[in-house]
Design an enzyme around this catalytic site. Structure first.
Site, mmCIF file in Angstrom:
data_model
loop_
_atom_site.group_PDB
_atom_site.id
_atom_site.type_symbol
_atom_site.label_atom_id
_atom_site.label_comp_id
_atom_site.label_asym_id
_atom_site.label_seq_id
_atom_site.Cartn_x
_atom_site.Cartn_y
_atom_site.Cartn_z
ATOM 1 N N LYS A 187 -3.190 2.025 4.757
ATOM 2 C CA LYS A 187 -2.677 2.940 3.944
ATOM 3 C C LYS A 187 -3.611 4.121 3.822
ATOM 4 O O LYS A 187 -4.531 4.056 2.739
ATOM 5 C CB LYS A 187 -2.260 2.560 2.609
ATOM 6 C CG LYS A 187 -1.043 3.605 1.862
ATOM 7 C CD LYS A 187 0.044 3.309 2.756
ATOM 8 C CE LYS A 187 1.210 4.305 2.059
ATOM 9 N NZ LYS A 187 2.583 4.195 2.746
ATOM 10 N N SER A 220 7.264 3.996 5.300
ATOM 11 C CA SER A 220 6.904 3.785 3.850
ATOM 12 C C SER A 220 8.581 3.890 3.349
ATOM 13 O O SER A 220 9.363 3.081 3.569
ATOM 14 C CB SER A 220 6.244 4.945 3.280
ATOM 15 O OG SER A 220 5.144 4.851 3.579
#
Length: 559
Positions: A149, A348
């Site tokens: 991430k 996401s």
């Protein structure tokens, strides 16, 4: 065609001029907005293939600022048009690998003598302002869950992490391989010849012609006079008839017998960043969970809709909003077939929405996955000290000052903050495992905030099949028990509505900066106020855009 309005009429023997350039949105545009949307481009090519009034098509390709999946969708529809047997010409004056890739799919590619076609290779890059923030006394305190991430790295790091380098390299390799394969087919070259093209660094237009990378070096009027007029058997003293792509977009498909049928399929388009409330901006762009949930419920209750195609082009955003929409989509999918069709990016929060569907369809290069979360705050204490600004707070409650920007986290606040982010990640990961019928341990292997291309995601069970909008519609028909040969009515429920801001934007380019800044500022008052399921901006290009880079930096700094 006989009863069409004047602005929908086209003369027989017309040449359709399709200009494809700039930012190509998945959202259908209103008439005051500049440019043309992906659905309109694809619809125009389908209509032109069947329309007896259209004799030929010229595709004018100019610099693009869209993702590779949109280009693949356009190429697929160009191939569809080719089956009509009508003449098709690609014209390229300025562009790089992406523009050449699109123009090359037309078969015949022409360029003017002064064209600037830069075929030097592909690259992906990451930017970091951690050193800048350090110099001015700003300390980012970012909590990211997931090894890959990287959305917070721009603020917190000065260089690329090993995990981010691994991920970006894999994405670049997939894009590069796809480019080689398709240019190989479109240009009729071997893979070795295509690779050598990038190694040579050819920029001379005549040399590109000599080696067979473009059909000829001609101005646009010469292409029409020397090639198209002969093919269309237009007399020398006669001028060709043209129709502009904007006008042709107004021609209705039913006038050509391309739509109809008793069954309705709803088309929901989820485009932009996700938030709980409607975002301000040029077009009201972005996904508001409140408004989108209303649409989902309307489709669920409407008896005429037999299936739903959910088109997603979103990097994510607010994690709660994503979860709320996922729940409503799951309820809809329990009642009617829902097919998710992912465009440039569905990562996401965008992927969170997609995984509620019964079937997920992605393009080969759709950026997807990024199952992870990021949150944080900027500690401005040192900056405040330097400029002489002070701030005192009186509070009640152990964590009342969690988002205090004038100081760093206290130990108990940092622990609370970290646990909150881990809980959000666990929920995202476990929901993904449930939706995709995977063991949590198996999902963890492909989660960790990693972004995959559609091709890689399909190999790992995150995506069911590869393809575009047409394939999603075909699957929707199959799931709804409708024969593939039967016509259906595709009902657009997410059409952009005209507004005064988009009207002003169409004519007053000087208004560009202020509304965009307001758009980014609205509803994004602090990182610590919400947990974000969002993806970092990843772009594999031959050239960079300074304007785009500026706004990417600004967006993250203001969130």
């Amino acid at each position: 065609m006989l009863i069409a309005w004047p602005w929908q009429r086209v003369k027989k023997g017309s040449i359709l001029k399709m200009k494809i350039s700039g930012e190509i949105t998945e959202q259908l545009q209103d008439k005051f907005q500049p440019g043309i949307s992906l659905p309109q481009i694809c619809q125009n090519l389908i209509k032109a293939a069947h329309d007896p009034r259209i004799a030929a098509v010229i595709v004018q390709v100019e610099p693009l600022s869209c993702g590779w999946p949109k280009v693949d969708e356009i190429c697929r529809h160009i191939e569809y048009y080719k089956q009509s047997g009508k003449p098709l010409v690609g014209y390229l004056a300025v562009g790089g690998e992406k523009e050449y890739y699109l123009a090359c799919s037309c078969g015949d590619v022409f360029a003017p003598p002064g064209a600037y076609i830069s075929l030097l290779g592909l690259k992906v890059q990451a930017q970091f302002v951690g050193g800048v923030l350090e110099k001015i006394g700003v300390q980012p305190q970012i909590e990211r869950i997931g090894k890959y991430k990287s959305v917070g790295d721009l603020l917190s790091r000065k260089d690329m992490s090993d995990a981010n380098r691994e991920m970006l390299t894999a994405i670049l390799d997939d894009v590069y391989e796809n480019w080689l394969d398709l240019v190989n087919i479109f240009a009729g070259k071997t893979t070795a010849e295509v690779e050598n093209l990038l190694e040579e660094g050819i920029f001379e237009i005549e040399k590109l012609h000599q080696q067979g990378w473009i059909s000829d070096v001609k101005y646009e009027d010469q292409v029409i006079e020397e090639m198209l007029k002969a093919k269309l058997q237009i007399k020398d003293d006669k001028s060709p008839k043209y129709v502009d792509y904007r006008k042709y977009s107004r021609v209705r498909e039913w006038t050509l017998g391309l739509s109809g049928g008793k069954a309705d399929i709803a088309v929901l388009r989820a485009v932009g960043n996700i938030s709980r409330q409607k975002q301000m901006g040029f077009t009201g762009s972005g996904i508001s969970s409140d408004a989108f949930i209303e649409q989902i419920r309307q489709v669920r209750e409407a008896k005429n809709f037999k299936a739903v195609v959910l088109r997603i082009d979103s990097p994510g955003g607010d994690a709660l909003a994503s979860d709320l929409m996922w729940r409503e989509l799951r309820l809809l999918a329990a009642k009617k077939p829902v097919i998710a069709s992912m465009v440039d990016v569905a990562a996401s929060g965008g992927y969170y929405m997609a995984m509620a569907a019964g079937v997920i369809v992605a393009e080969r290069l759709t950026l997807t996955g990024s199952i992870g979360v990021v949150t944080g705050k900027l500690n401005l204490g040192k900056l405040y000290e330097r400029v002489g600004f002070t701030k005192e707070v009186i509070s009640r409650g152990k964590f009342a000052e969690l988002d205090a920007e004038q100081r760093p986290f206290r130990p108990e606040e940092a622990e609370f903050f970290g646990k909150s982010a881990k809980t959000a990640y666990k929920r995202f990961r476990d929901t993904a495992a449930l939706s995709r019928s995977m063991q949590i341990e198996k999902m963890e292997e492909v989660a960790q905030g990693r972004v995959w291309t559609g091709k890689a995601a399909a190999a790992r069970g995150l995506v069911d099949t590869l393809g575009g909008f047409s394939k999603a519609v075909a699957i929707a028909k199959q799931k709804a028990g409708i024969s593939l040969e039967s016509k259906v009515k595709l009902v657009e429920l997410s059409r952009s509505k005209p507004n005064i801001v988009s009207f002003l934007r169409g004519g007053l380019q000087l208004l560009v900066l202020l509304p965009r800044l307001l758009d980014e500022l609205n509803g994004n008052t602090g990182l610590a106020s919400e947990i974000r399921a969002t993806m970092d901006n990843i772009s594999v290009e031959g050239q960079s855009s300074e304007e785009r880079t500026f706004f990417e930096l600004l967006e993250l700094l203001l969130r």
